[in-house]
Design an enzyme around this catalytic site. Structure first.
Site, PDB file in Angstrom:
ATOM      1  N   SER A 172       1.233  59.623 -33.650  1.00 42.28           N
ATOM      2  CA  SER A 172       1.306  58.253 -33.138  1.00 42.28           C
ATOM      3  C   SER A 172      -0.042  57.539 -33.138  1.00 42.28           C
ATOM      4  O   SER A 172      -1.091  58.163 -32.958  1.00 42.28           O
ATOM      5  CB  SER A 172       1.844  58.265 -31.700  1.00 42.28           C
ATOM      6  OG  SER A 172       3.150  58.796 -31.653  1.00 42.28           O
ATOM      7  N   HIS A 181       6.550  57.180 -25.171  1.00 41.74           N
ATOM      8  CA  HIS A 181       6.815  58.610 -25.366  1.00 41.74           C
ATOM      9  C   HIS A 181       6.752  59.397 -24.057  1.00 41.74           C
ATOM     10  O   HIS A 181       7.593  60.261 -23.804  1.00 41.74           O
ATOM     11  CB  HIS A 181       5.842  59.194 -26.391  1.00 41.74           C
ATOM     12  CG  HIS A 181       6.098  58.710 -27.786  1.00 41.74           C
ATOM     13  ND1 HIS A 181       7.266  58.986 -28.454  1.00 41.74           N
ATOM     14  CD2 HIS A 181       5.351  57.947 -28.624  1.00 41.74           C
ATOM     15  CE1 HIS A 181       7.237  58.423 -29.651  1.00 41.74           C
ATOM     16  NE2 HIS A 181       6.084  57.786 -29.773  1.00 41.74           N
TER      17      HIS A 181
END
Length: 238
Positions: free
Chosen positions: A91, A176
């Site tokens: 990410s 997340h």
């Protein structure tokens, strides 16, 4: 590539995720995007890497489909590839550079005298502005570089400590971690694109979805504690 579709928009997904199946945790974007690379041996794959999660409809901004999508994809992949044991992301860290520019001086002031001396020699000073200027070519810095070590410390602090109203400061981290993941590993020079350098000096992060600990991680987050791996915790402390 997996997506959620609505019957009234059968040709356009509301959200989609791209997944790479590997035999280890991904630490860089380049190999994942290399269309000329040899096909991986899926029989050896034990790790699924979610490396792009995109909402396509601006009108649905703020409506979270990501949690459900990831759960469905994990279930689908596990059924098709039973050897998969690890589910993680690669990410971006979109808010890192701007946070460091505003708050870095305070973080650097906490370094010990030896670190300050080494940083001053390498960056020409002890300010966040000087540090960022010295990080214009992260790919050239060795693992022992003080600039790299300090930048990794700052990134770990940003992801592992910084909150606003009890929630992670970084937008991608909020997504997340809110879904039960933890901050697993920082990756140096993982995205050397113009955007990657502008956002985070090329740094990227793996968020790990440990299926047995999702509820535990959510509970920690509810208490204002960001779940991190021992490696990231060590970097936080410098």
């Amino acid at each position: 590539c997996y997506g959620f579709f609505h019957p009234r928009m059968p040709r356009v997904p509301l959200i989609f995720v791209e997944v790479a199946l590997l035999d280890k945790m991904a630490g860089s974007m380049a190999p994942l995007l290399d269309e000329s690379a040899a096909a991986a041996d899926l029989s050896k794959a034990n790790t699924a890497i979610f490396y792009s999660i995109s909402n396509t409809q601006t009108g649905l901004k703020g409506v979270s489909f990501g949690d459900s999508l990831i759960k469905h994809v994990v279930e689908t992949l596990t059924a098709e590839f039973p050897k998969l044991k690890h589910f993680a992301t690669l990410s971006p860290i979109p808010g890192l550079r701007s946070w460091l520019a505003k708050n870095g001086d305070a973080v650097l002031a906490e370094l010990d005298d030896k670190q300050k001396a080494a940083l001053e020699q390498s960056a020409g000073g002890l300010t966040a502005v000087q540090l960022l200027a010295a990080l214009d070519d992260p790919g050239s810095l060795s693992e022992k570089s003080v600039l790299r070590q300090v930048a990794m410390h700052c990134a770990a602090r940003y992801l592992g400590r910084e909150t606003a109203k009890g929630r992670p400061l970084d937008a991608v981290a909020r997504f997340h971690l809110g879904n039960g993941a933890r901050v697993e590993r920082l990756n140096w020079a993982a995205d050397l694109s113009t955007k990657g350098l502008k956002q985070s000096m090329g740094l990227m992060v793996n968020y790990l979805y440990d299926l047995k600990r999702l509820d535990k991680h959510r509970s920690l987050l509810a208490q204002g504690k960001i779940p991190v791996s021992s490696e990231v915790e060590s970097l936080c402390k410098g």
